[in-house]
Enzyme design. Sequence first.
Site, short mmCIF file in Angstrom:
data_model
loop_
_atom_site.label_atom_id
_atom_site.label_comp_id
_atom_site.label_asym_id
_atom_site.label_seq_id
_atom_site.Cartn_x
_atom_site.Cartn_y
_atom_site.Cartn_z
N LYS A 225 0.69 -0.95 0.05
CA LYS A 225 -0.48 0.02 -0.05
C LYS A 225 0.95 1.25 -0.51
CE LYS A 225 -3.89 -1.84 -0.22
NZ LYS A 225 -5.01 -1.48 0.83
N ARG A 259 -3.99 -10.49 2.98
CA ARG A 259 -4.48 -10.40 1.68
C ARG A 259 -3.29 -10.53 1.07
NH1 ARG A 259 -5.85 -6.75 -1.79
NH2 ARG A 259 -7.21 -7.87 -3.46
#
Length: 297
Positions: A225, A259
């Site tokens: 991210k 994930r």
Amino acid sequence: MKRLDSSFWRVAHGREIELNKRSVIMAIVNVTPDSFSDGGRYDTVDRAVQHALQAVAEGAEILDIGGESTRPDAASVSPAEEQARVLPVIEALSGRTQALISIDTYREETARFAVSAGAHIVNDVFGLQKEPGIAALSAETGAGLCIMHTSRERHKLADIIDDQVFFLERSLEIASAAGVQRDRIVLDPGFGFAKETPKENLELMARFEELHRFGLPLLAGTSRKRFLGALTGREPAERDAATAATSALLRLQGAAVFRVHNVAINRDALAVADAMLAARDDAFSARHGLSDPHAMR
């Protein structure tokens, strides 16, 4: 450090997976040309299937198949295009692996086709609040739900946990009204989804344990991210070490599912975290003369 008692996530087609006893890895399989990290690398059926099978070989137990990028500036695709990307991959994988298959979509129509094609889980980045029919689909088919928090397209509350509670309580009301059983649900706090600054994401990590108030298993999706790039100065494909660090830290706070893009490095980091939690439990049991280390949790 937080570790919850073991539970089972029940999903479609009569399957289930044990959570909390050990870390469970969900591998990201983007069948898209424009995902922020690996766009275009797996945008054919053969490449996506081979990537997914390699992820299973490296330790993934869930494969999350997505046909539309969710990065902030991504172009929307039509339901037909999304389905053309993901359904052949799901059909191929359902006959080649025992790993659970997740469809990453917020569209009820796509979710229905995907479950019919063999998917076990629907991973909804709008937490049932864009197309609530996904909840009805789960109730009808037994599909597992990953309900994600997002702050996109709405006003955010000032406190990051208050905003989680505000949004996710509404999502759980939708699920309950549709008849979804709680053992079908995992919650995802949605790292990066309109958490605009590294500080917001770090506060969400630091206060992650507060999300156990829902009494449901939690998924951590920090992989590559933007806030990790801000912290490390690295480009998306170079953020796997930082991702693994967040996975281990969040495991110690009770995250159950992870994930990720890079399965192998996260598997190793989580193996260390799991071993540390087991050692803590053994030490606690020995100190208190318990035969069951869960007995006084």
